[in-house]
Design a protein around this motif. Structure first.
Motif, mmCIF file in Angstrom:
data_model
loop_
_atom_site.group_PDB
_atom_site.id
_atom_site.type_symbol
_atom_site.label_atom_id
_atom_site.label_comp_id
_atom_site.label_asym_id
_atom_site.label_seq_id
_atom_site.Cartn_x
_atom_site.Cartn_y
_atom_site.Cartn_z
ATOM 1 N N ARG A 181 0.951 -0.982 0.005
ATOM 2 C CA ARG A 181 0.053 0.080 -0.027
ATOM 3 C C ARG A 181 0.952 1.307 0.185
ATOM 4 O O ARG A 181 1.579 1.328 0.931
ATOM 5 N N ILE A 182 0.787 1.856 -0.873
ATOM 6 C CA ILE A 182 1.737 3.108 -1.380
ATOM 7 C C ILE A 182 1.123 4.554 -1.263
ATOM 8 O O ILE A 182 -0.261 4.466 -1.810
ATOM 9 N N VAL A 191 -2.603 0.364 -4.138
ATOM 10 C CA VAL A 191 -1.999 -1.013 -3.909
ATOM 11 C C VAL A 191 -1.077 -1.425 -4.916
ATOM 12 O O VAL A 191 -1.923 -1.677 -6.404
ATOM 13 N N VAL A 192 0.200 -1.783 -4.893
ATOM 14 C CA VAL A 192 0.714 -2.193 -5.971
ATOM 15 C C VAL A 192 1.191 -3.639 -5.717
ATOM 16 O O VAL A 192 1.636 -4.207 -4.755
ATOM 17 N N PRO A 193 1.151 -4.529 -6.806
ATOM 18 C CA PRO A 193 1.656 -6.032 -6.678
ATOM 19 C C PRO A 193 3.213 -5.834 -6.696
ATOM 20 O O PRO A 193 3.651 -5.076 -7.236
ATOM 21 N N VAL A 194 3.716 -6.887 -5.831
ATOM 22 C CA VAL A 194 5.266 -6.833 -5.794
ATOM 23 C C VAL A 194 5.801 -8.300 -6.302
ATOM 24 O O VAL A 194 5.422 -9.109 -5.903
ATOM 25 N N GLU A 275 -3.956 2.855 -12.520
ATOM 26 C CA GLU A 275 -4.178 2.815 -10.940
ATOM 27 C C GLU A 275 -2.824 2.589 -10.253
ATOM 28 O O GLU A 275 -2.469 2.804 -9.159
ATOM 29 N N LEU A 276 -2.106 1.331 -11.146
ATOM 30 C CA LEU A 276 -0.925 1.067 -10.345
ATOM 31 C C LEU A 276 0.196 2.198 -10.260
ATOM 32 O O LEU A 276 0.991 2.389 -9.290
#
Length: 308
Positions: A181-182, A191-194, A275-276
């Motif tokens: 969560r950035i 929210v970005v996937p890692v 969004e990312l």
């Protein structure tokens, strides 16, 4: 050209530079550039109005005078960015002088600079992005610092983060989860996937780091234990870039552009990528990508409900 300026105008121009030097701490190169910009402007006005520019003449500059100067700059082929810089210097000088001499500076201060588009960093090809990360790993002889540099660059590229967002991670974020969560610009959260490769790079760094990575302190540390500076990260990327012969546009921020472009090339949804990245508008996301128009429109049509 400075011969066309009255002694009084030269004196106040010198006084303005002294003011900037004393109060604003302006660098000498900056002051020299400002001086050239304002001198050129006043010299043009002297020729335009048919006589040396004294203080009273400067105080009577009109909107038509400003338009004539801008038109002259365009005819000379001066780039819009350079005209905007010169106008900024002129406005700063006139604003200061008007407060000192008590005249109305509206005609100058209301002049609009020509519009220009700021160039965006060019994304890297996929192979070049991988080579850059590999090159970063050999930029420092201290193993834990090399691991840190690789972790930072991998996170910026693999998550599409701004450098401030990547360096804003804390010890509480390690080990990295499957999504982060950035908090981005304007306090907007996303929210970005890692990617697994980013989690693995951070794990290697955490194991090697000699400092206690407490939850409320920066995750990425400098050599003495303080928070890592953006300048240092930029320097690491610059050295790796030069080693590989990559263009000067290869910066930490270009990794964010590369993230967006590579996702889109792989068929990613444009709005999902928006969004990312945390962009407010889709047009900004499009500007960040470097895919060809046909590919972009095909992807957009596929993603857009009306295109199905």
């Amino acid at each position: 050209m400075s011969l066309e300026i009255s002694p009084a105008a030269r004196d106040v121009l010198s006084a303005w530079c002294d003011h900037l030097r004393a109060l604003d701490g302006a660098a000498e190169n900056t002051l020299a550039a400002y001086g050239r910009d304002v001198t050129g402007f006043l010299a043009f006005m002297a020729a335009h109005r048919g006589g040396p520019m004294g203080l009273a003449d400067i105080g009577r500059l009109a909107t038509s005078d400003m338009r004539a100067w801008l038109a002259s700059e365009r005819l000379r082929g001066t780039a819009a960015r350079s005209v905007a810089r010169r106008l900024s210097a002129v406005k700063s000088f006139i604003r200061w002088l008007s407060e000192r001499e008590g005249f109305d500076p509206t005609a100058v201060l209301s002049t609009r600079a020509p519009k220009f588009r700021k160039p965006l960093p060019r994304p890297l090809a996929k192979d070049a992005a991988k080579e850059l990360i590999d090159a970063v790993s050999i930029q420092h002889t201290t193993p834990w610092i090399a691991a840190r540099d690789v972790a930072v660059v991998t996170v910026l590229y693999g998550c599409g983060l701004r450098i401030s967002e990547g360096l804003g991670l804390t010890g509480a974020d390690a080990p990295l989860p499957e999504s982060l969560r950035i908090k981005g610009k304007g306090g907007k959260e996303r929210v970005v996937p890692v990617l697994p490769i980013a989690r693995q790079a951070v794990d290697r760094y955490v194991r090697a780091c000699p400092f206690d990575l407490v939850p409320d302190a920066p995750l990425f540390r400098g050599a003495r234990g303080g928070g890592l500076s953006p300048t240092l990260v930029s320097g690491v990327v610059a050295r790796a870039r030069m080693q590989l012969g990559l263009p000067s546009t290869t910066t930490p921020h270009a990794l964010r552009h590369s993230f967006a472009t590579h996702l889109l090339e792989a068929g990613g949804d444009l709005r999902a990528i928006q969004e990312l990245l945390g962009h407010a508008s889709l047009s900004t996301t499009q500007a960040y990508t470097a895919v060809d128009t046909a590919h972009l429109m095909a992807t957009y049509s596929k993603a857009h409900p009306h295109g199905r």
